[in-house]
Design a protein around this motif. Structure first.
Motif, PDB file in Angstrom:
ATOM      1  N   GLY A  98      -5.670 -31.169 -24.838  1.00  0.00           N
ATOM      2  CA  GLY A  98      -4.289 -31.584 -25.047  1.00  0.00           C
ATOM      3  C   GLY A  98      -3.536 -31.715 -23.739  1.00  0.00           C
ATOM      4  N   PRO A  99      -2.411 -32.343 -23.749  1.00  0.00           N
ATOM      5  CA  PRO A  99      -1.631 -32.527 -22.527  1.00  0.00           C
ATOM      6  C   PRO A  99      -0.956 -31.234 -22.112  1.00  0.00           C
ATOM      7  CG  PRO A  99      -0.428 -33.411 -24.396  1.00  0.00           C
ATOM      8  CD  PRO A  99      -1.765 -32.961 -24.922  1.00  0.00           C
ATOM      9  N   ARG A 100      -0.738 -31.136 -20.845  1.00  0.00           N
ATOM     10  CA  ARG A 100      -0.034 -29.982 -20.320  1.00  0.00           C
ATOM     11  C   ARG A 100       1.448 -30.274 -20.101  1.00  0.00           C
ATOM     12  NH1 ARG A 100      -4.189 -27.197 -15.952  1.00  0.00           N
ATOM     13  NH2 ARG A 100      -5.974 -26.999 -17.374  1.00  0.00           N
ATOM     14  N   LEU A 101       1.844 -31.604 -20.222  1.00  0.00           N
ATOM     15  CA  LEU A 101       3.270 -31.923 -20.141  1.00  0.00           C
ATOM     16  C   LEU A 101       3.940 -31.596 -21.467  1.00  0.00           C
ATOM     17  CD1 LEU A 101       3.286 -35.344 -18.254  1.00  0.00           C
ATOM     18  CD2 LEU A 101       3.910 -33.101 -17.353  1.00  0.00           C
ATOM     19  N   PRO A 102       5.217 -31.290 -21.474  1.00  0.00           N
ATOM     20  CA  PRO A 102       5.916 -31.011 -22.732  1.00  0.00           C
ATOM     21  C   PRO A 102       5.942 -32.262 -23.615  1.00  0.00           C
ATOM     22  CG  PRO A 102       7.483 -31.176 -20.929  1.00  0.00           C
ATOM     23  CD  PRO A 102       6.113 -31.174 -20.308  1.00  0.00           C
ATOM     24  N   PRO A 103       5.953 -32.106 -24.932  1.00  0.00           N
ATOM     25  CA  PRO A 103       5.916 -33.278 -25.835  1.00  0.00           C
ATOM     26  C   PRO A 103       7.160 -34.148 -25.732  1.00  0.00           C
ATOM     27  CG  PRO A 103       6.255 -31.263 -27.075  1.00  0.00           C
ATOM     28  CD  PRO A 103       5.944 -30.825 -25.680  1.00  0.00           C
ATOM     29  N   TRP A 104       8.314 -33.551 -25.424  1.00  0.00           N
ATOM     30  CA  TRP A 104       9.522 -34.393 -25.330  1.00  0.00           C
ATOM     31  C   TRP A 104       9.465 -35.361 -24.168  1.00  0.00           C
ATOM     32  CZ3 TRP A 104      11.553 -33.487 -20.606  1.00  0.00           C
ATOM     33  CH2 TRP A 104      11.344 -32.227 -20.014  1.00  0.00           C
ATOM     34  N   LEU A 105       8.543 -35.109 -23.190  1.00  0.00           N
ATOM     35  CA  LEU A 105       8.346 -36.039 -22.096  1.00  0.00           C
ATOM     36  C   LEU A 105       7.176 -36.975 -22.354  1.00  0.00           C
ATOM     37  CD1 LEU A 105       9.166 -36.983 -19.289  1.00  0.00           C
ATOM     38  CD2 LEU A 105       7.682 -35.216 -18.321  1.00  0.00           C
ATOM     39  N   ALA A 106       6.122 -36.428 -22.964  1.00  0.00           N
ATOM     40  CA  ALA A 106       4.940 -37.252 -23.209  1.00  0.00           C
ATOM     41  C   ALA A 106       5.157 -38.256 -24.342  1.00  0.00           C
ATOM     42  CB  ALA A 106       3.744 -36.353 -23.528  1.00  0.00           C
ATOM     43  N   TYR A 107       5.958 -37.875 -25.362  1.00  0.00           N
ATOM     44  CA  TYR A 107       6.159 -38.749 -26.529  1.00  0.00           C
ATOM     45  C   TYR A 107       7.609 -39.172 -26.684  1.00  0.00           C
ATOM     46  CZ  TYR A 107       1.627 -36.740 -27.552  1.00  0.00           C
ATOM     47  OH  TYR A 107       0.344 -36.332 -27.457  1.00  0.00           O
ATOM     48  N   ASP A 108       8.279 -39.378 -25.561  1.00  0.00           N
ATOM     49  CA  ASP A 108       9.681 -39.803 -25.616  1.00  0.00           C
ATOM     50  C   ASP A 108       9.781 -41.205 -26.212  1.00  0.00           C
ATOM     51  OD1 ASP A 108      12.387 -39.936 -25.275  1.00  0.00           O
ATOM     52  OD2 ASP A 108      12.285 -40.475 -23.147  1.00  0.00           O
ATOM     53  N   LYS A 109      10.667 -41.369 -27.186  1.00  0.00           N
ATOM     54  CA  LYS A 109      10.945 -42.646 -27.854  1.00  0.00           C
ATOM     55  C   LYS A 109       9.725 -43.221 -28.562  1.00  0.00           C
ATOM     56  CE  LYS A 109      14.590 -43.916 -24.593  1.00  0.00           C
ATOM     57  NZ  LYS A 109      15.078 -44.914 -23.636  1.00  0.00           N
ATOM     58  N   LYS A 110       8.842 -42.403 -29.078  1.00  0.00           N
ATOM     59  CA  LYS A 110       7.715 -42.825 -29.886  1.00  0.00           C
ATOM     60  C   LYS A 110       7.890 -42.256 -31.278  1.00  0.00           C
ATOM     61  CE  LYS A 110       4.243 -43.522 -26.312  1.00  0.00           C
ATOM     62  NZ  LYS A 110       2.861 -43.257 -25.887  1.00  0.00           N
ATOM     63  N   VAL A 111       7.914 -43.190 -32.259  1.00  0.00           N
ATOM     64  CA  VAL A 111       8.232 -42.825 -33.637  1.00  0.00           C
ATOM     65  C   VAL A 111       7.183 -43.442 -34.545  1.00  0.00           C
ATOM     66  CG1 VAL A 111       9.981 -42.833 -35.445  1.00  0.00           C
ATOM     67  CG2 VAL A 111      10.676 -42.837 -33.050  1.00  0.00           C
ATOM     68  N   LEU A 112       6.722 -42.654 -35.524  1.00  0.00           N
ATOM     69  CA  LEU A 112       5.829 -43.153 -36.564  1.00  0.00           C
ATOM     70  C   LEU A 112       6.657 -43.568 -37.765  1.00  0.00           C
ATOM     71  CD1 LEU A 112       2.963 -40.495 -36.420  1.00  0.00           C
ATOM     72  CD2 LEU A 112       3.223 -42.600 -35.102  1.00  0.00           C
ATOM     73  N   CYS A 113       6.370 -44.784 -38.297  1.00  0.00           N
ATOM     74  CA  CYS A 113       7.159 -45.346 -39.400  1.00  0.00           C
ATOM     75  C   CYS A 113       6.254 -45.556 -40.596  1.00  0.00           C
ATOM     76  CB  CYS A 113       7.815 -46.656 -38.984  1.00  0.00           C
ATOM     77  SG  CYS A 113       8.789 -47.421 -40.296  1.00  0.00           S
ATOM     78  N   PHE A 114       6.667 -45.036 -41.768  1.00  0.00           N
ATOM     79  CA  PHE A 114       5.932 -45.169 -43.027  1.00  0.00           C
ATOM     80  C   PHE A 114       6.855 -45.765 -44.076  1.00  0.00           C
ATOM     81  CE2 PHE A 114       4.058 -41.679 -40.688  1.00  0.00           C
ATOM     82  CZ  PHE A 114       2.708 -41.917 -40.766  1.00  0.00           C
ATOM     83  N   LYS A 115       6.274 -46.597 -44.941  1.00  0.00           N
ATOM     84  CA  LYS A 115       6.992 -47.144 -46.086  1.00  0.00           C
ATOM     85  C   LYS A 115       6.595 -46.373 -47.334  1.00  0.00           C
ATOM     86  CE  LYS A 115       7.202 -51.824 -44.214  1.00  0.00           C
ATOM     87  NZ  LYS A 115       6.862 -53.249 -44.435  1.00  0.00           N
ATOM     88  N   ALA A 116       7.610 -45.948 -48.104  1.00  0.00           N
ATOM     89  CA  ALA A 116       7.358 -45.124 -49.288  1.00  0.00           C
ATOM     90  C   ALA A 116       8.370 -45.464 -50.361  1.00  0.00           C
ATOM     91  CB  ALA A 116       7.408 -43.645 -48.928  1.00  0.00           C
TER      92      ALA A 116
END
Length: 785
Positions: A72-90
């Motif tokens: 896994g990454p050693r950087l914090p998730p708020w930096l590694a996954y900034d502005k990345k969103v998963l979108c689902f239709k339900a």
């Protein structure tokens, strides 16, 4: 900026780095081997302080159980996954109790999972006319799992296509996801199923059936837009109202429909002498109702309906406004679709029938509705209706002898008579156009037959004036014989109701006899201007129409051509030779009168002689020295010294230095360089200078002609260039000699037609007057001894 580890990218969690002193700007250009070019180098990936390269696409820390250790990454998730969103239709189902045909409602939502902090957000897109509040269903937050795992929060492992998740006691079934979500989960080893269809919403089916049922909804009209589109466009119809009662008749109406606001205005077209000379307004402009049951009583028609709720008497009564407006009655008005030819309009109880429409209205209905049949409907009449006014059938009282006919007519047409109007356009067109004829008086008194008169006809007013030429020792004083006035044709009834006929221009011609004021005049001559005017207007003067005269002569001479030739050419002549043959006016006139008699007038003979005249007008010539002296005088008087400018302009329009230029270019050059020459002097200069075979002017000769520096000074006094410099003498000897060959070519008759006398001469073997006739030509041999 510095961020606190473990904190999301939110306001208040960012701090300025005080130790930072270098702020480099990103470079998009670079200089490689002295050449400036665009830099396409990729930015270096973020580096862990320990030296390991960080993988931005690695999963968050909370999902480390599905990965091998230390992957896994050693950087914090708020930096590694900034502005990345998963979108689902339900979707989820909501139970409906009040709708029988729709037991549940299918509501479609979108589930957003933020990778940087593991939060969840649910949003429902808005649907038109759904009747429910839509938008944000669940605000962004971390969602706990359903019991018995309610001590944990939902992660991306719990969300997948074709799975059902329970979020706050509501079941959401996921049907699809976007492409980024599918790729991200597949790279992490999570299998994503194919999209599944969403169930049909029963309530939506019910709404669609209701929408299909409401076909052809009424078109919304915007009054201001209609006004801007159809302003000043009016449909006009012709109609009538049949009011044939005991004292009524058929009333003719004009219906105007205003397209700007759908209003109707009706005016009455009064018949002349019908007794209805008052206001013509039949219906004031406004919207016209289709159904009319009578005038409403006061208070019968109100905008709202009041209901009696409480109370039985007038003191303790309570009222309320009817929300359903049950007493309202829809009022229908006439529009453009209801107005057609033959339609009967109910104008407040009066039946108005449309019979016809104007051209603009026909074109409007043809373009808008595709109607092509616009047959008019006949208007009924009755025996005692007033007849229409017809000016042509009005009978005036007879003329009483006082004043002129026009004055008497003015007294009969109006109570306040006005002076008769003159034809102003005719006066402007023919002002100063006068035809003058020489005439003699025909009388039983011998002395009157020797008097000479000049009859002047003025074309601007159709008036005649007679002047008498004084003859020495004749016993008659010359001067005005008759004042300028219009002269009536003889043989008309004087005291009649009809306007008399007057002498017109075509009544005057040579050899005409006319009765003027009980005197009989015989026209014997005309001046040159009169003859030229009549020849230039042959459609007004038949005696000066060469085409008609030649046609008449051709019909008469066709069987008597040989006799006519022998009368014109009694001596020897060869008509087939190439040389033209000329005869005198007296010979031609005598031959014409002997053949045609009274069928041809002297004026027609003069017209033919002038048309085939052998005399030519002398060529208009000017003395070169006189014209040059006049040009130098004008140049010196105006102090003109722009010779160099004139040469430069000539070189500009003639860069190749051609020796000759066209007359139009030279004329525009002289006018453009402002030479002090009048138009007459320029024409006289052009008639003097040298020209080539094409009619072009020699430039060098023109420049030498206007050169003031060379030659002696001017000794000519100022003269009138239009008349005195090159006097124009009028040619008055036209028609004395006739080109007989040209006349025969225009006559276009065969020369070998034998007359009766020639046929008899051939039978006896002799000739007639020394003329031998042949089938093809006529030859006159030399005289016999």
């Amino acid at each position: 900026m510095l961020r606190i580890p473990g904190m999301p990218l939110l306001p208040g969690t960012l701090f300025r780095d005080v130790a930072k002193s270098h702020y480099p700007k990103p470079q998009s250009l670079l200089n490689f081997q002295g050449i400036s070019m665009l830099s396409d180098r990729q930015q270096p990936s973020p580096v862990d302080p320990t030296g390991a390269v960080v993988d931005i696409s690695c999963p968050p820390v909370g999902a480390a159980s599905i990965y091998p250790p230390r992957s896994g990454p050693r950087l914090p998730p708020w930096l590694a996954y900034d502005k990345k969103v998963l979108c689902f239709k339900a979707y989820f189902k909501q139970t409906l109790q009040e709708v029988f045909h729709a037991p549940y409602l299918v509501r479609k939502v979108k589930i957003y999972y933020y990778l940087e902090d593991g939060t969840l957000e649910i949003f429902e897109p808005k649907v038109e006319n759904s009747g429910i509040v839509q938008g944000c269903v669940l605000h962004r937050q971390r969602v706990p799992k359903a019991p018995p795992c309610d001590n944990e929060f939902m992660s991306m492992i719990d969300l997948n296509v074709d799975t059902t998740v329970m979020i706050f006691d509501r079941h959401y079934h996921i049907t699809d996801c976007d492409q980024f979500t599918r790729d991200f989960l597949n790279r992490r080893g999570i299998t994503v199923a194919d999209p599944v269809p969403c169930p049909i919403d029963p309530s939506e089916s019910v709404r669609k059936r209701v929408a299909v049922r409401a076909y052809n909804p009424p078109e919304k009209k915007h009054p201001f837009a209609q006004f801007l589109k159809y302003d000043r466009q009016i449909l006009k119809f012709y109609a009538y109202w049949d009011d044939r009662t005991e004292f009524g008749d058929v009333r003719k109406l004009e219906v105007s429909y205003y397209l700007a606001d759908d209003t109707i205005e009706i005016k009455e077209a009064h018949i002349r002498n019908s007794g209805r000379d008052g206001p013509s307004l039949f219906l004031k402009r406004g919207r016209l109702m289709r159904e009319f049951d009578g005038m409403n009583l006061p208070g019968q028609n109100t905008p709202v309906t009041l209901l009696n709720v409480l109370g039985t008497n007038m003191r303790n009564v309570r009222y309320c406004v009817d929300p359903l407006n049950t007493g309202n009655k829809e009022v229908l008005y006439y529009n453009e679709r209801d107005l057609q030819i033959g339609t009967v309009l109910n104008v407040y109880g009066r039946a108005v029938v449309i019979t016809d429409m104007d051209p603009f209205t026909k074109q409007y209905y043809r373009d808008r509705f595709g109607i092509d049949d616009f047959s008019a409907v006949p208007v009924p009449t009755r025996s005692d209706d007033c007849t229409e006014y017809r000016p042509g059938e009005r009978v005036l009282p007879p003329y009483n002898g006082w004043g002129s006919y026009e004055d008497s007519m003015g007294n009969c047409l109006s109570v306040e008579p006005k002076p008769p109007r003159a034809d102003f356009k005719k006066f402007i067109k023919y002002d100063r156009y006068v035809l003058r004829f020489g005439a003699k008086m025909l009388s039983t008194i011998k002395e009157n037959c020797d008097r000479i008169f000049v009859i002047s006809y003025y074309l601007s007013e159709d008036t005649v004036q007679i002047q008498e030429v004084a003859v020495r020792n004749s016993g008659f004083l010359g001067g005005e014989f008759m004042k300028r006035t219009r002269v009536e044709l003889p043989g008309q009834e004087k005291f009649s109701s009809k306007l008399p006929q007057y002498y017109m221009a075509h009544n005057f011609y040579i050899n005409a006899t006319m009765s003027i004021k009980d005197f009989i005049f015989h026209i014997v001559s005309a001046d040159e201007y009169t003859l030229m005017y009549m020849e230039h207007h042959p459609e007004q003067f038949p005696h000066a129409n060469v085409t008609k005269i030649m046609e008449k002569i051709r019909n008469v001479l066709q069987p008597r051509m040989a006799e006519f030739l022998s009368a014109c050419l009694p001596d020897c002549a060869d008509l087939e030779s190439k040389e033209d043959i000329y005869i005198s006016y007296e010979s031609f006139k005598g031959a014409m009168i002997s053949i045609m008699g009274n069928n041809i007038s002297d004026h027609e003979i003069i017209t033919l002689c002038r048309h085939f005249s052998a005399e030519q007008s002398p060529k208009h010539t000017c003395v070169r020295d006189h014209v040059r002296a006049a040009a130098h005088l004008e140049l010196k008087r105006a102090l003109w010294n722009a010779r160099d400018d004139l040469m430069e302009h000539l070189h500009h329009i003639n860069p190749t230095n051609r020796p000759f230029l066209s007359e139009a270019k030279v004329r525009s050059t002289l006018r453009g360089c402002r030479l002090p020459f009048s138009l007459e002097l320029i024409d006289q200069i052009f008639s003097i200078v040298n020209r080539n075979e094409c009619g072009e002017i020699e430039v060098c000769d023109l420049m030498d002609f206007i050169d003031v520096s060379c030659g002696k000074g001017c000794s000519m006094p100022p003269v009138n260039h239009a008349f005195e410099l090159c006097p124009k003498i009028q040619f008055l000897n036209k028609g004395r000699m006739i080109n007989f060959s040209c006349f025969l070519r225009s006559l276009d008759l065969p020369l070998g037609m034998r007359s009766l006398q020639a046929q008899e001469a051939i039978n006896v073997g002799d000739d007639v007057n020394g003329v031998l006739f042949d089938d093809d030509k006529i030859k006159v041999p030399s005289p016999r001894s």
